[in-house]
Design an enzyme around this catalytic site. Sequence first.
Site, PDB file in Angstrom:
ATOM      1  N   ARG A   1     -50.069  24.648  28.677  1.00  0.00           N
ATOM      2  CA  ARG A   1     -49.875  26.090  28.853  1.00  0.00           C
ATOM      3  C   ARG A   1     -48.545  26.513  28.234  1.00  0.00           C
ATOM      4  O   ARG A   1     -47.481  26.174  28.751  1.00  0.00           O
ATOM      5  CB  ARG A   1     -49.915  26.477  30.330  1.00  0.00           C
ATOM      6  CG  ARG A   1     -49.638  27.959  30.557  1.00  0.00           C
ATOM      7  CD  ARG A   1     -50.098  28.482  31.901  1.00  0.00           C
ATOM      8  NE  ARG A   1     -49.339  27.985  33.024  1.00  0.00           N
ATOM      9  CZ  ARG A   1     -49.460  28.455  34.276  1.00  0.00           C
ATOM     10  NH1 ARG A   1     -50.328  29.422  34.532  1.00  0.00           N
ATOM     11  NH2 ARG A   1     -48.753  27.940  35.253  1.00  0.00           N
TER      12      ARG A   1
ATOM     13  N   ASP B   1     -43.972  28.797  42.372  1.00  0.00           N
ATOM     14  CA  ASP B   1     -43.543  28.894  40.989  1.00  0.00           C
ATOM     15  C   ASP B   1     -43.239  30.351  40.690  1.00  0.00           C
ATOM     16  O   ASP B   1     -43.177  31.188  41.594  1.00  0.00           O
ATOM     17  CB  ASP B   1     -44.574  28.287  40.030  1.00  0.00           C
ATOM     18  CG  ASP B   1     -45.885  29.059  39.982  1.00  0.00           C
ATOM     19  OD1 ASP B   1     -45.973  30.162  40.559  1.00  0.00           O
ATOM     20  OD2 ASP B   1     -46.835  28.548  39.358  1.00  0.00           O
TER      21      ASP B   1
END
Length: 529
Positions: A160, A444
């Site tokens: 990613r 996160d």
Amino acid sequence: MNIQITGDEVERGDEILTPEALEFVAELQRRFGDRRDELMAARKARREEVARTGRLDFLPETADVRAGDWTVAPAPEDLQDRRVEITGPTERKMTINALNSGARVWLADMEDASTPHWSNVVGGQVNLYDAVRRHISAMSPQGKLYELKTDQRLATIVMRPRGWHFDDQHIVVDGKPVVGALVDFGLYFFHNARELVERGSGPYFYLPKMESHLEARLWNDVFTFAQAELGIPHGTVRATVLIETIPAAFEMDEILYELRDHASGLNAGRWDYLFSIIKYFRDAGPSFVLPDRATVGMTSPFMRAYAQLLVKTCHRRNAHAIGGMAAFIPSRRDVDVNTVAFAKVREDKEREAGDGFDGSWVAHPDLVPICREIFDGVLGDRPHQVDRQRDDVEVTAEDLLDVSSADGSITLDGLRDNVEVSLVYLDAWLRGAGAVAIHNLMEDAATVEISRSQIWQWVHNSSKLDDGTVVTAELVRRVLDEEMAKLLAAADGIEHQLEQARTIFEEVALADDYIDFLTLPAYEQVVGL
């Protein structure tokens, strides 16, 4: 070549930042950087229109795409079965643990779970380079050796990169910083695409934070150019798109269509999706104000509509539908905490498998067996359930926007949790950690974006706590003072950056003007802008 590297030297960085690799990244920037800029301006204009109208809808100009009878390219062999995927940053030990975890796929995260310190950007590429070639190992400070297992299938790597909105200040081409997404994609593709193909796999990517099919078209053009430039067959790249913004939820078909030669699926990026709803409708009044983030789950009607529309769209187009994150981090000491949390994880994954998802995410290796067991029970020997078309699902714009259907209230505990999580996470982020375990949950950037955005929204809407207290900037600062005192006392000599974290938090949670991404002012702190 007019390329400058402003970051410090990183161990083995010369293996990644070769003249040829940098020239490839520079060419990506020169060809696609201006289009990226135009798309970011289009984002801003679209959001301003939503602020004026309080409305989003399916695009009339792409109705023929939604109605058309087309499918994406068949998935390659090592992306046929995605029943369990594990996510995590490209730190060396975590890379090994993820590959060994028993998951079918590892989302190698250079975005929300990784702080874009230059050492992480380049060091992550070093670790991926070694992981692709299967010669990666690590030694802990305690002398424990981490190596790849040779007696099992290792997870397929799906990397990613950063989102389109982020520039990397450490690589400058023709006087401008390079788009972070092109840095991450370009270095990984240049060094690993051919090696992956020769090993029977390919360069696979998770694409984050897109807001329109035009942004997907840009990615498709990047893929097409990169493959041709390096002599990699067209269609070798495969992309799974995270549907984690509210405008993208209205363009699932169109996004898959733009990427149809390279698409392999969509993911229900639930945390960023909630963040996007708050951000997009932050000034739309009380009907778009969400309760405590802990109370808004996938059973809320508007989230159910989003998830089921994603499955229906994917399966109609022969693409995989991948479920959301189970963020629980098991405790090594508290069995009772684990018992409750495992039950919640099981319930979440059972719902996803029952809805037709082909796989789902976990944040910790200990959750892989639970997720695998549940999807095994639904899939059996089949690699997926794409043939389950979900023709019974009908989702309208009103269904996706019915935020007021969320149960729950705003509480002082919820406000306090948002403040604490934001401070702890930002402190860790500034010190280089993008994924942080807080109260047995993996936090996160996405979850912290929800936390600070909720506070901004509550303050600017004069929202009330369940006891009638109005959420004001003064109340938030009082809670902030209390949480700071606790964290500073607990730190007691341990290195931290809590004061800088507080400054950033106040900027992104309490400023008059809403800042689109908290990582942007945080990054300015990191690079000294």
